[in-house]
Design a protein around this motif. Structure first.
Motif, PDB file in Angstrom:
ATOM      1  N   SER A 102      51.982 -70.995 -41.518  1.00 13.55           N
ATOM      2  CA  SER A 102      53.346 -71.391 -41.838  1.00 13.55           C
ATOM      3  C   SER A 102      54.173 -71.558 -40.562  1.00 13.55           C
ATOM      4  O   SER A 102      54.924 -72.529 -40.416  1.00 13.55           O
ATOM      5  N   LEU A 103      54.015 -70.638 -39.647  1.00 12.23           N
ATOM      6  CA  LEU A 103      54.756 -70.714 -38.384  1.00 12.23           C
ATOM      7  C   LEU A 103      54.365 -71.971 -37.606  1.00 12.23           C
ATOM      8  O   LEU A 103      55.219 -72.636 -37.009  1.00 12.23           O
ATOM      9  N   ARG A 104      53.071 -72.264 -37.627  1.00 11.38           N
ATOM     10  CA  ARG A 104      52.617 -73.471 -36.919  1.00 11.38           C
ATOM     11  C   ARG A 104      53.336 -74.704 -37.449  1.00 11.38           C
ATOM     12  O   ARG A 104      53.844 -75.525 -36.686  1.00 11.38           O
ATOM     13  N   ASP A 105      53.423 -74.805 -38.792  1.00 11.99           N
ATOM     14  CA  ASP A 105      54.094 -75.954 -39.394  1.00 11.99           C
ATOM     15  C   ASP A 105      55.551 -76.028 -38.963  1.00 11.99           C
ATOM     16  O   ASP A 105      56.072 -77.104 -38.670  1.00 11.99           O
ATOM     17  N   ARG A 106      56.178 -74.879 -38.927  1.00 12.71           N
ATOM     18  CA  ARG A 106      57.594 -74.873 -38.561  1.00 12.71           C
ATOM     19  C   ARG A 106      57.793 -75.270 -37.096  1.00 12.71           C
ATOM     20  O   ARG A 106      58.783 -75.929 -36.748  1.00 12.71           O
ATOM     21  N   LEU A 127      63.286 -69.210 -33.631  1.00 11.13           N
ATOM     22  CA  LEU A 127      61.949 -69.425 -34.184  1.00 11.13           C
ATOM     23  C   LEU A 127      60.890 -68.797 -33.279  1.00 11.13           C
ATOM     24  O   LEU A 127      59.950 -68.147 -33.749  1.00 11.13           O
ATOM     25  N   ALA A 128      61.062 -68.986 -31.977  1.00 12.23           N
ATOM     26  CA  ALA A 128      60.121 -68.391 -31.023  1.00 12.23           C
ATOM     27  C   ALA A 128      60.138 -66.869 -31.141  1.00 12.23           C
ATOM     28  O   ALA A 128      59.090 -66.214 -31.103  1.00 12.23           O
ATOM     29  N   CYS A 134      56.193 -61.710 -35.515  1.00 14.91           N
ATOM     30  CA  CYS A 134      55.012 -61.753 -36.379  1.00 14.91           C
ATOM     31  C   CYS A 134      53.767 -61.289 -35.623  1.00 14.91           C
ATOM     32  O   CYS A 134      52.907 -60.603 -36.184  1.00 14.91           O
ATOM     33  N   ILE A 135      53.681 -61.672 -34.358  1.00 15.44           N
ATOM     34  CA  ILE A 135      52.556 -61.197 -33.546  1.00 15.44           C
ATOM     35  C   ILE A 135      52.638 -59.678 -33.404  1.00 15.44           C
ATOM     36  O   ILE A 135      51.627 -58.977 -33.537  1.00 15.44           O
ATOM     37  N   HIS A 176      53.570 -73.455 -28.669  1.00 16.73           N
ATOM     38  CA  HIS A 176      53.723 -72.362 -29.637  1.00 16.73           C
ATOM     39  C   HIS A 176      52.936 -72.655 -30.913  1.00 16.73           C
ATOM     40  O   HIS A 176      52.307 -71.764 -31.486  1.00 16.73           O
ATOM     41  N   ALA A 177      52.991 -73.920 -31.341  1.00 17.27           N
ATOM     42  CA  ALA A 177      52.240 -74.313 -32.537  1.00 17.27           C
ATOM     43  C   ALA A 177      50.752 -74.067 -32.319  1.00 17.27           C
ATOM     44  O   ALA A 177      50.044 -73.598 -33.224  1.00 17.27           O
ATOM     45  N   ALA A 178      50.285 -74.363 -31.098  1.00 19.54           N
ATOM     46  CA  ALA A 178      48.868 -74.166 -30.790  1.00 19.54           C
ATOM     47  C   ALA A 178      48.485 -72.694 -30.862  1.00 19.54           C
ATOM     48  O   ALA A 178      47.403 -72.331 -31.345  1.00 19.54           O
ATOM     49  N   ILE A 179      49.393 -71.832 -30.386  1.00 18.45           N
ATOM     50  CA  ILE A 179      49.125 -70.389 -30.442  1.00 18.45           C
ATOM     51  C   ILE A 179      49.048 -69.940 -31.898  1.00 18.45           C
ATOM     52  O   ILE A 179      48.105 -69.247 -32.312  1.00 18.45           O
ATOM     53  N   ALA A 180      50.048 -70.342 -32.686  1.00 17.67           N
ATOM     54  CA  ALA A 180      50.066 -69.962 -34.099  1.00 17.67           C
ATOM     55  C   ALA A 180      48.821 -70.489 -34.813  1.00 17.67           C
ATOM     56  O   ALA A 180      48.202 -69.780 -35.620  1.00 17.67           O
TER      57      ALA A 180
END
Lengths: 218, 218
Positions: A102-106, A127-128, A134-135, A176-180
DNA sequence: TTCAACGCTTTTGTATACATTGAAGCGACT
DNA sequence: AGTCGCTTCAATGTATACAAAAGCGTTGAA
């Protein structure tokens, strides 16, 4: 809310947001009057600031806002590398994939809508921060969490050294999306790699886009 | 020396050496009288202990010595891995080889002379602390150093959970020698590997040789 | 008999007055 | 003229008195 908490929050915010610049002396009576509290809770606030590393207490001469210069950014990021790489690794092994998907999508969505608007920038930082939280929850390690909390205060302060442009924020969103994504895929190796990449670019950006606050080490 | 420092040192030592066991309530008036200081500096000491994570402040019921149980050891070592692995890597790239070569020799010598004697054990811990300090100086990073300092306090406290035998100390000396050797050789990869190995064995030892203090979570 | 509310006690939180330390400025001595 | 030392002053460090808040026990009523 306790007066000491109020004083601490006020001083910490002032320092992080550069209203109290490095080198500023925080006189006890002076600050106590400014914040409308007595010296006792204010002293407690100053002690907490010192523990955070945001101020240093010089015996006899009082408390001064600690220095932040470009030489320290490398040090700060070395600690950040150590903590966040390990956190990403752990989160990838025991995090909830749904949350991070979900975070990746956001993040991907945020990348498109990023502009120079201050409000937009602020919402991206939020968001970051949510990803960080979450981590933290996935890692579930009070010791790492405490070290990270301390680190993030300094990072927020250093952020003002660089000028964030929309270009950088868009790239950052991708990273960030890549990490999520990697955490959602429960792939520790890729999560580590994505984190390292993000930190590297983040540090490069700060060093190459020095702001106007350069003259802090007077 | 300030009274608040004196109170802080005394309480911290008492907590780390298990004279004040987890769960003990630290009443302000009670401890102030015991340590011969007023409540004001004692409160400052309690605040610092809370910042260190050695105590937690419950509103209304006072400050209690924080809990340490076996579940936390894994967490503690996760942080230790993150910090010490990175430190070893950096020290190997920019440390003075002569210093670490000397330390390696002293560890190898210590390995032979280790016995069950308490004095001997204590001197070994001092040597290990010296290695830590030399790594700190080689890393030369105030942020990592601060996190490590906080970590080491907790480690010293956890140490009492396990019973160190001469066998383990001798093995530990070899591992420390290997770390020093790798740093002296300016080989980051091997320094990282040696550190990881040492931490793994150290954690295994603690978990397999539980002491008599197991009943801390009452 | 049990639950709830009130009040007392013990605790922490705050303010202020006092002690002490360190720093800076001025003077005298070398 | 430079340096050492003393005095003075301002700042922090400490103690204590006071206020407020939270716990717990007791007592009352349902």
């Amino acid at each position: 809310m306790r007066a000491s908490d109020k004083a601490y929050e006020a001083l910490r915010t002032d320092i992080v947001e550069w209203r109290l610049r490095p080198g500023t002396v925080l006189g006890e009576v002076e600050q106590a009057e400014r914040l409308g509290v007595s010296r006792t809770p204010l002293r407690e606030a100053l002690a907490r600031l010192s523990a955070d590393g945001l101020a240093v207490q010089l015996r006899g001469r009082g408390t001064v806002v600690s220095d932040v210069s470009f030489e320290h950014v490398d040090d700060l990021f070395a600690l950040r590398r150590a903590l966040e790489v390990e956190s990403a690794r752990i989160a990838a092994t025991q995090g909830d994939p749904a949350i991070f998907a979900s975070l990746r999508d956001r993040f991907l969505e945020a990348r498109s809508s990023i502009s120079g608007q201050a409000a937009n920038r602020e919402s991206y930082y939020l968001l970051a921060a949510e990803l960080d939280q979450c981590i933290d929850e996935a890692v579930n390690n009070r010791y790492i969490e405490q070290s990270l909390r301390s680190l993030r205060v300094h990072l927020a302060r250093v952020r003002r050294l660089a000028q964030d442009d929309p270009q950088r924020l868009a790239t950052s969103a991708s990273e960030h999306a890549a990490i999520a994504e990697a955490i959602a895929a429960q792939n520790p190796q890729i999560a580590v790699a994505a984190t390292q990449l993000h930190l590297h670019h983040s540090l490069e950006h700060i060093k190459n886009h020095a702001g106007s606050e350069r003259d802090t080490s007077k």
